[in-house]
Scaffold this active site. Structure first.
Site, PDB file in Angstrom:
ATOM      1  N   ARG A  76      17.414  63.511  61.548  1.00 19.19           N
ATOM      2  CA  ARG A  76      17.328  62.052  61.673  1.00 19.19           C
ATOM      3  C   ARG A  76      18.136  61.521  62.869  1.00 19.19           C
ATOM      4  NH1 ARG A  76      17.774  63.936  56.748  1.00 19.19           N
ATOM      5  NH2 ARG A  76      16.029  63.628  55.308  1.00 19.19           N
TER       6      ARG A  76
ATOM      7  N   ASP B  90      20.943  77.634  58.096  1.00 18.16           N
ATOM      8  CA  ASP B  90      20.980  78.550  59.245  1.00 18.16           C
ATOM      9  C   ASP B  90      22.038  79.647  59.134  1.00 18.16           C
ATOM     10  OD1 ASP B  90      22.386  75.717  61.059  1.00 18.16           O
ATOM     11  OD2 ASP B  90      23.442  77.217  59.860  1.00 18.16           O
TER      12      ASP B  90
ATOM     13  N   HIS C 185      21.037  73.698  49.963  1.00 10.90           N
ATOM     14  CA  HIS C 185      19.593  73.625  50.267  1.00 10.90           C
ATOM     15  C   HIS C 185      19.023  74.998  50.578  1.00 10.90           C
ATOM     16  CE1 HIS C 185      19.983  69.072  51.345  1.00 10.90           C
ATOM     17  NE2 HIS C 185      20.034  69.303  50.042  1.00 10.90           N
TER      18      HIS C 185
ATOM     19  N   CYS D 101       2.902  87.807  48.536  1.00  8.35           N
ATOM     20  CA  CYS D 101       3.849  88.753  47.929  1.00  8.35           C
ATOM     21  C   CYS D 101       3.158  90.091  47.699  1.00  8.35           C
ATOM     22  CB  CYS D 101       4.335  88.186  46.587  1.00  8.35           C
ATOM     23  SG  CYS D 101       5.376  89.319  45.656  1.00  8.35           S
TER      24      CYS D 101
HETATM   25  N1  APR Z   1      28.142  65.424  66.840  1.00  6.22           N
HETATM   26  C1  APR Z   1      28.246  64.435  65.893  1.00  6.22           C
HETATM   27  N2  APR Z   1      27.212  64.036  65.119  1.00  6.22           N
HETATM   28  C2  APR Z   1      26.014  64.646  65.320  1.00  6.22           C
HETATM   29  C3  APR Z   1      25.827  65.664  66.294  1.00  6.22           C
HETATM   30  C4  APR Z   1      26.966  66.048  67.055  1.00  6.22           C
HETATM   31  N3  APR Z   1      26.902  67.024  67.974  1.00  6.22           N
HETATM   32  N4  APR Z   1      24.512  66.056  66.243  1.00  6.22           N
HETATM   33  C5  APR Z   1      23.918  65.307  65.291  1.00  6.22           C
HETATM   34  N5  APR Z   1      24.808  64.465  64.738  1.00  6.22           N
HETATM   35  C6  APR Z   1      24.586  63.542  63.620  1.00  6.22           C
HETATM   36  C7  APR Z   1      23.349  62.679  63.761  1.00  6.22           C
HETATM   37  O1  APR Z   1      23.684  61.454  64.401  1.00  6.22           O
HETATM   38  C8  APR Z   1      22.940  62.452  62.313  1.00  6.22           C
HETATM   39  O2  APR Z   1      23.482  61.248  61.783  1.00  6.22           O
HETATM   40  O3  APR Z   1      24.328  64.353  62.491  1.00  6.22           O
HETATM   41  C9  APR Z   1      23.536  63.635  61.555  1.00  6.22           C
HETATM   42  C10 APR Z   1      22.487  64.571  61.000  1.00  6.22           C
HETATM   43  O4  APR Z   1      21.784  63.875  59.984  1.00  6.22           O
HETATM   44  P1  APR Z   1      20.391  64.451  59.480  1.00  6.22           P
HETATM   45  O5  APR Z   1      19.556  64.834  60.641  1.00  6.22           O
HETATM   46  O6  APR Z   1      19.855  63.487  58.479  1.00  6.22           O
HETATM   47  O7  APR Z   1      20.770  65.837  58.759  1.00  6.22           O
HETATM   48  P2  APR Z   1      21.294  66.035  57.283  1.00  6.22           P
HETATM   49  O8  APR Z   1      22.170  64.893  56.860  1.00  6.22           O
HETATM   50  O9  APR Z   1      21.867  67.395  57.226  1.00  6.22           O
HETATM   51  O10 APR Z   1      19.931  66.001  56.413  1.00  6.22           O
HETATM   52  C11 APR Z   1      20.058  66.285  55.044  1.00  6.22           C
HETATM   53  O11 APR Z   1      17.644  66.299  54.858  1.00  6.22           O
HETATM   54  O12 APR Z   1      15.642  66.890  55.816  1.00  6.22           O
HETATM   55  C12 APR Z   1      16.554  67.213  54.819  1.00  6.22           C
HETATM   56  O13 APR Z   1      16.927  69.301  53.843  1.00  6.22           O
HETATM   57  C13 APR Z   1      17.120  68.588  55.033  1.00  6.22           C
HETATM   58  O14 APR Z   1      19.373  69.386  54.667  1.00  6.22           O
HETATM   59  C14 APR Z   1      18.606  68.356  55.264  1.00  6.22           C
HETATM   60  C15 APR Z   1      18.827  67.025  54.582  1.00  6.22           C
END
Ligand code: APR
Length: 258
Positions: A45, A115, A132, A165
């Protein structure tokens, strides 16, 4: 700002947060996709996120679509083959969290990431809760048989575009938790206990928009822990955090952990 307005983002300098971590004895860390972007794995996101760039992909990433539509599975296998995660290496953010553990301060690391970069960085796998799941294992949806993902990818490279499978003919999927799939009760329980048992909860690189993972933040707060959020963008829990550090994770984590 009107008188008495609640400060939504307590801008606290890095030194003060470092002092809180130095004083803490049981830090629970919740990480999200943001900690792996500096390793070349896009988040979901953020500005360049997978769902940001292709909102339809989020809808298609449900268990129902995957099990019901062979075309969705074939695309998923192509995406797995090309995933940047296979080339990714831990970055300074992952390495700082290993140092937090080596300082004897890590209670539990709950990660939403699949990962395994925390383990690759050297974190004790026994302290990691992959809430997850993991992309590095493949599981049969029918009989539950598990194998290293590489075994299935080798079959895809050899021409099987939707490998079944070999034991029961069931559908194979990565050992991740898709939308619509329930989480592993033991993992949920461990994560909840980690939020209740810590004196500081550090939420790193997550938009805190997916439950039940996001609920760990208010749970820890209600249990009396300090809450520190490290994220480039605002989150729904900035208002209850004791500190919000809107910076680059690879820079902020080494600065607050040492
Ligand atoms: N430094 C600081 N913040 C960062 C950086 C960085 N280098 N890179 C990305 N971000 C921030 C982004 O601004 C964002 O707000 O990390 C956040 C990542 O949020 P998401 O993309 O929503 O990821 P996450 O919260 O892990 O999503 C939760 O959603 O799609 C499902 O299963 C998937 O585990 C995932 C879950």
């Amino acid at each position: 700002m009107s008188r008495g307005a609640k400060l939504f983002s307590v801008v606290v300098d890095v030194e003060q947060v470092r002092g809180w971590i130095d004083a803490a004895s049981a830090v629970t860390v919740l990480t999200g996709a943001g900690i792996s972007t500096d390793s070349g794995i896009p988040d979901f996101r953020g500005p360049q996120g997978v769902w940001t760039r292709n909102p339809a992909a989020e809808k298609a990433s449900t268990l129902e679509h995957y099990l019901g539509d062979p075309e969705v599975r074939k695309q998923a296998w192509r995406n797995r083959l090309d995933s940047p995660a296979w080339r990714a290496r831990p970055n300074a953010g992952h390495e700082a969290l290993v140092r937090l553990d080596r300082r004897g301060k890590l209670h539990t690391l709950v990660t939403q990431n699949i990962d395994e970069l925390h383990q690759q960085a050297g974190l004790d796998p026994g302290k990691v809760v992959e809430i997850h799941g993991t992309m590095r294992q493949v599981v049969c949806w029918s009989c539950g048989e598990r194998a290293p993902m590489e075994v299935a990818l080798e079959r895809v490279r050899s021409g099987e575009d939707d490998p079944a499978c070999r034991t029961c003919g069931g559908i194979l999927k990565s050992a991740t938790i898709s939308f619509g799939q329930s989480l592993v009760p033991e993992d949920l329980d461990r994560a909840e206990r980690a939020a209740l048992g810590c004196d500081l909860l550090l939420a790193v690189g997550s938009s805190l928009s997916v439950y039940p993972a996001a609920a760990l933040v208010p749970t820890a707060k209600r249990a009396g822990a300090r809450v520190v959020i490290v994220n480039a963008e605002p989150t729904p829990f900035d208002g209850i955090a004791d500190a919000v550090l809107n910076g680059s994770i690879s820079e902020v984590l080494p600065a607050i952990i040492g």
